[in-house]
Design a protein around this motif. Structure first.
Motif, short mmCIF file in Angstrom:
data_model
loop_
_atom_site.label_atom_id
_atom_site.label_comp_id
_atom_site.label_asym_id
_atom_site.label_seq_id
_atom_site.Cartn_x
_atom_site.Cartn_y
_atom_site.Cartn_z
N ALA A 1 -5.12 8.77 -8.93
CA ALA A 1 -5.71 8.32 -8.12
C ALA A 1 -6.34 6.97 -8.12
CB ALA A 1 -6.16 9.25 -6.75
N LEU A 2 -7.07 6.63 -8.57
CA LEU A 2 -7.77 5.65 -9.08
C LEU A 2 -7.25 4.32 -9.57
CD1 LEU A 2 -11.29 6.82 -10.63
CD2 LEU A 2 -11.06 5.93 -8.88
N ALA A 3 -6.27 4.96 -9.96
CA ALA A 3 -5.10 3.60 -10.59
C ALA A 3 -4.30 3.35 -10.07
CB ALA A 3 -3.92 4.31 -12.17
N GLY A 4 -4.02 4.07 -8.87
CA GLY A 4 -3.12 3.41 -7.56
C GLY A 4 -4.28 2.57 -6.97
N CYS A 5 -5.19 2.64 -6.85
CA CYS A 5 -6.33 2.09 -5.39
C CYS A 5 -6.74 0.28 -6.16
CB CYS A 5 -7.44 2.85 -5.81
SG CYS A 5 -7.07 4.20 -4.96
N HIS A 6 -6.82 1.15 -7.70
CA HIS A 6 -7.04 -0.27 -8.54
C HIS A 6 -5.69 -1.58 -8.57
CE1 HIS A 6 -10.59 1.63 -10.43
NE2 HIS A 6 -10.93 0.90 -10.12
N ALA A 7 -4.24 -0.66 -8.50
CA ALA A 7 -3.16 -1.51 -8.82
C ALA A 7 -3.25 -2.43 -7.34
CB ALA A 7 -1.88 -0.86 -9.29
N ILE B 1 -14.26 -4.85 0.64
CA ILE B 1 -13.97 -3.61 -0.32
C ILE B 1 -13.09 -3.57 -1.63
CG2 ILE B 1 -12.91 -1.14 0.59
CD1 ILE B 1 -13.57 -2.02 3.93
N ILE B 2 -12.22 -4.35 -1.50
CA ILE B 2 -11.04 -4.73 -2.03
C ILE B 2 -12.06 -5.22 -3.84
CG2 ILE B 2 -8.67 -5.68 -3.29
CD1 ILE B 2 -8.27 -5.89 0.25
N LEU B 3 -13.09 -6.14 -3.65
CA LEU B 3 -13.45 -6.31 -4.73
C LEU B 3 -14.07 -5.74 -5.70
CD1 LEU B 3 -13.50 -10.55 -3.32
CD2 LEU B 3 -11.80 -9.79 -4.66
N ILE B 4 -14.54 -5.43 -4.40
CA ILE B 4 -16.07 -4.59 -4.53
C ILE B 4 -15.36 -3.22 -5.73
CG2 ILE B 4 -17.72 -2.85 -4.70
CD1 ILE B 4 -18.47 -5.33 -2.61
N PHE B 5 -14.39 -2.80 -4.94
CA PHE B 5 -13.86 -1.14 -5.40
C PHE B 5 -12.80 -1.65 -7.16
CE2 PHE B 5 -10.49 1.66 -5.38
CZ PHE B 5 -11.08 3.02 -6.25
N GLY B 6 -12.68 -2.85 -6.69
CA GLY B 6 -11.53 -3.07 -7.95
C GLY B 6 -12.19 -3.14 -8.89
N ARG C 1 -5.44 -4.64 -7.59
CA ARG C 1 -4.89 -5.86 -8.51
C ARG C 1 -4.19 -7.09 -7.78
NH1 ARG C 1 -5.59 -2.70 -12.37
NH2 ARG C 1 -3.28 -2.03 -12.31
N TRP C 2 -3.34 -6.09 -6.66
CA TRP C 2 -1.71 -6.69 -6.42
C TRP C 2 -2.15 -7.79 -4.96
CZ3 TRP C 2 0.26 -7.72 -1.35
CH2 TRP C 2 2.11 -8.00 -1.68
N ILE C 3 -3.04 -7.93 -4.51
CA ILE C 3 -4.01 -8.01 -3.24
C ILE C 3 -4.86 -9.64 -4.01
CG2 ILE C 3 -5.76 -7.83 -1.31
CD1 ILE C 3 -3.62 -6.93 -0.51
N ARG C 4 -5.68 -9.80 -5.07
CA ARG C 4 -6.16 -10.35 -5.01
C ARG C 4 -4.84 -11.88 -5.78
NH1 ARG C 4 -10.86 -9.81 -9.02
NH2 ARG C 4 -10.68 -11.71 -8.77
N TRP C 5 -4.10 -11.22 -6.45
CA TRP C 5 -2.70 -11.96 -7.44
C TRP C 5 -2.05 -12.46 -6.31
CZ3 TRP C 5 2.52 -10.89 -6.60
CH2 TRP C 5 3.48 -11.70 -7.17
N SER C 6 -1.25 -11.92 -4.78
CA SER C 6 -1.05 -11.92 -3.69
C SER C 6 -1.54 -13.41 -2.43
CB SER C 6 0.29 -11.14 -2.97
OG SER C 6 -0.75 -10.36 -2.30
N ALA C 7 -2.99 -12.74 -2.52
CA ALA C 7 -3.67 -13.84 -1.88
C ALA C 7 -3.30 -14.95 -2.13
CB ALA C 7 -4.85 -12.91 -1.33
N MET D 1 0.95 -1.34 -0.02
CA MET D 1 -0.01 -0.13 -0.14
C MET D 1 1.33 0.88 0.20
SD MET D 1 -2.17 1.74 3.12
CE MET D 1 -3.91 -0.52 2.91
N GLY D 2 2.03 1.30 0.74
CA GLY D 2 3.06 2.69 0.97
C GLY D 2 3.32 3.10 -0.25
N VAL D 3 4.54 1.07 -0.54
CA VAL D 3 5.02 1.48 -2.29
C VAL D 3 4.41 2.22 -3.18
CG1 VAL D 3 6.04 -0.06 -3.63
CG2 VAL D 3 6.17 -0.30 -1.37
N LEU D 4 3.25 1.45 -3.77
CA LEU D 4 2.00 1.73 -4.68
C LEU D 4 1.70 3.66 -4.74
CD1 LEU D 4 0.34 -1.32 -5.59
CD2 LEU D 4 2.11 -0.63 -6.79
N GLY D 5 1.16 3.41 -3.08
CA GLY D 5 0.81 5.13 -2.69
C GLY D 5 1.74 5.95 -3.56
N ILE D 6 3.42 6.14 -3.09
CA ILE D 6 4.40 6.53 -3.67
C ILE D 6 4.11 6.92 -5.10
CG2 ILE D 6 6.58 6.83 -3.37
CD1 ILE D 6 6.70 5.51 -0.05
#
Length: 246
Positions: free
Chosen positions: A39-45, A85-90, A48-54, A21-26
């Motif tokens: 901002a939307l692109a960063g949040c969506h990224a 939240i992650i799945l719906i927003f993404g 996607r990372w959470i879904r992939w890493s999980a 979250m911090g890395v992509l935020g920066i």
């Protein structure tokens, strides 16, 4: 797989989620400063990372069913954990939330929340904030999008009964927009509290939209019936029997 090993993997996953979250935020911040799209692109990224890493870190696969809306609607969702939240927003192009004003000051979350159009509110002033948001959209000062709300007001663990708050019906009347209900079983795998993440298939499902124009009582009854029925079906699919709890 032993509980201890899965818990350790879950802890590593949780830590990595906040680090990313911090890395992509920066990384996205320069773009986000100048453009809401950034901002939307960063949040969506990050989603996607959470879904992939999980999937590979804790064995938690995710699936979005139904048709996510792309127009200006209210998205009223079952809320069981941070994963929904992650799945719906993404899954939607321009999601935004009504968020507690204190979150404005949280690192990354606060800055990005404001940039994507979230509506910060003080306790007890939600109605006032909604009226301002509607007026700002109409005047072009606020970007249109999909407003995500949680009719039960907070995270509800699987099997626990909780009422649907009438504020959702008031919001539906004020905005005069279609409402897209969303069901979920994510709490079976990713609890509202704690570190442990259970392997399996977590699902959110976008249900057929409820058209604007219903009276408040009819809307609330229909919304609750559709979300709860579909969520119970998804939880049973995941091996959880919601009718035996609460």
């Amino acid at each position: 797989m032993s509980y201890a090993l899965q818990w350790t993997r879950s802890l590593i996953f949780t830590i990595s989620a906040y680090v990313m979250m911090g890395v992509l935020g920066i990384l996205y911040f320069p773009w986000a400063i100048f453009s809401r799209r950034g901002a939307l692109a960063g949040c969506h990224a990050w989603c996607r990372w959470i879904r992939w890493s999980a999937r590979w870190m804790v064995g938690l696969r995710t699936e979005v069913r139904g048709t996510p809306p792309t127009d200006e609607v209210v998205v009223a969702a079952k809320h069981q954990s941070f994963l929904d939240i992650i799945l719906i927003f993404g899954a939607i192009p321009s999601g935004k939330f009504i968020m507690k004003r204190i979150l404005m000051y949280a690192p990354v979350i606060g800055q990005y929340g404001l940039r994507i159009g979230c509506v910060p509110v003080n306790r007890g002033q939600r109605g006032k904030a909604i009226k301002k948001m509607v007026a700002d959209v109409a005047k072009g000062r606020q970007h249109p999008g999909q407003l995500i709300i949680y009719p039960q007001g907070t995270r509800i663990a699987p099997g626990v009964k909780a009422p649907y708050k009438v504020g959702t019906g008031v919001l539906y009347e004020q905005l005069q927009q279609d409402c897209v209900p969303v069901a979920a079983n994510v709490g079976v795998f990713w609890p509202k509290r704690g570190i442990y993440r259970k392997p399996g298939l977590a699902v959110v499902e976008f249900l057929p939209r409820i058209k604007a124009g219903l009276d408040k009582a009819t809307f609330m009854a229909k919304l609750e019936d559709e979300i709860e029925t579909a969520s119970n079906r998804l939880m049973k699919e995941a091996g959880f029997e919601p009718d035996g709890m609460g």
